[in-house]
Motif scaffolding. Sequence first.
Motif, PDB file in Angstrom:
ATOM      1  N   VAL A 110       1.095  -1.025   0.093  1.00 31.17           N
ATOM      2  CA  VAL A 110       0.320   0.245   0.478  1.00 31.17           C
ATOM      3  C   VAL A 110       0.936   1.199   0.134  1.00 31.17           C
ATOM      4  O   VAL A 110       1.438   1.333   0.514  1.00 31.17           O
ATOM      5  N   ARG A 111       0.897   1.749  -0.873  1.00 33.09           N
ATOM      6  CA  ARG A 111       1.444   3.710  -1.239  1.00 33.09           C
ATOM      7  C   ARG A 111       1.205   4.780  -0.587  1.00 33.09           C
ATOM      8  O   ARG A 111      -0.131   5.002  -1.438  1.00 33.09           O
ATOM      9  N   LEU A 141      -1.882   6.336   5.412  1.00 32.34           N
ATOM     10  CA  LEU A 141      -0.839   5.129   5.807  1.00 32.34           C
ATOM     11  C   LEU A 141      -1.176   4.997   7.336  1.00 32.34           C
ATOM     12  O   LEU A 141      -0.694   3.728   7.805  1.00 32.34           O
ATOM     13  N   ALA A 175      -1.403   1.502   9.345  1.00 26.97           N
ATOM     14  CA  ALA A 175      -0.001   0.758  10.094  1.00 26.97           C
ATOM     15  C   ALA A 175      -0.338   0.212  11.681  1.00 26.97           C
ATOM     16  O   ALA A 175      -0.697  -0.546  11.835  1.00 26.97           O
ATOM     17  N   LEU A 203       3.712  -1.556   3.499  1.00 21.27           N
ATOM     18  CA  LEU A 203       3.433   0.092   3.112  1.00 21.27           C
ATOM     19  C   LEU A 203       4.909   0.793   2.783  1.00 21.27           C
ATOM     20  O   LEU A 203       5.847   0.516   3.436  1.00 21.27           O
ATOM     21  N   SER A 249      -7.911   5.004   4.912  1.00 20.14           N
ATOM     22  CA  SER A 249      -7.467   3.742   5.751  1.00 20.14           C
ATOM     23  C   SER A 249      -8.301   2.562   6.092  1.00 20.14           C
ATOM     24  O   SER A 249      -7.862   1.605   6.169  1.00 20.14           O
TER      25      SER A 249
END
Length: 399
Positions: free
Chosen positions: A77-78, A113, A117, A133, A384
């Motif tokens: 996931v960027r 992001l 996390a 990530l 998210s």
Amino acid sequence: MFEIMEPSYQDAKDLQPVIQRWRRELHQIPEIGLKLPKTEAYVKEKLCKMGLTYREFPTHSGLVVDIGRPGQLTVAVRADMDALPIQEETGLDFASTNENMHACGHDAHTAMLLGLAQVLKKRESTLPGMVRLLFQPGEEFPGGAEPMVRDGAMDGVDYILALHVSDKGPFDCGDVAVNYRHCSAADDQLYLTIRGRGGHGAAPQKCVDPVTIAALVVNNLQYIISREMDPFQPSVLTIATLRAGKGATNIIPDSAEVIGTIRNVDMESRNYVLRRIREIVDHTVAMMRGEYDLEFRDPYPPVINDPKVVQHFLNAADRVMGPGHSHILERPEMGGEDAAFFFQKAPGCYFYLQCPAPCPCDGKIYPAHNAKFCIDDSKLYLGSALFLETALEILTQER
């Protein structure tokens, strides 16, 4: 307005005030390019507080974080972290404290992001695979995805997800939109210097006028798009800058500069257009007795979504938000996006989160890359949550 519907998404919603605070703190410290020392330090601090380890790199500020169980599938996931060299004019109480601005929403991407996390860390022992990530610098320029790929950030990755905050279409704030296939265009920058022989404007016969050559070149290049490209296959060739001389009325200069951008939705069209540009420049300049130097710089390939991964995303979006809040885009975005380098390495889905907000200075909504660009950061928990649910669906359904 819809609500997150199941407890599995509640973690992301509960984090909304925190995600919003992260975004606003990041908004105050915008940085540009591949080295983002303050932004990188901020992200590292939050990751350490979550008990997460990260991989860093000496030549750029990219960070890689793995969460979950190795040996299974890996979904990356960027989020891009960089800003733009724009002086902010929003009047927000958390506005930029320097001469740069998060005028494209990358502060929001980074905050989302970080939210993912924290949710993933809570679920780490039960994840059916690995989520990686990717915190990326330099998306605006000079391109941070390609060096991250070279440094191994995509090694072992099976699928890739990415998003962008957006104001696309007549959609509700908090809705999402996605293309099944073509998402963003191949992006190349054209730099052409035409050399002639300068002299007095009253005696053009003694000169080789690079200004008139440049005018012919610019005109002739337009025929590539209007007469050689399929009108149902989008392509753009924009000449954005012409420079020649010092402003005098009677001096023919020695050289002229032509600068522009080329956009194509697939590599076949891109390669054809670039070849034709070279041919037209070469013949036009030669016909007018000039010389030239031509370069194509900073190429980004197109972002091509994988239909199967898009369907996983749409399934997840319906579960997170309920039916009717995800929309299919029929046309590609002609902007460039260097996430394409990640998408060349694994099938993926790039989607848009609708969250425009009026600027408090005048109540108007402004587009990205504007000094008055604003977003509704109360919707960021959705990013998210969507990343979480899509990654879980892929890890469960594709193994």
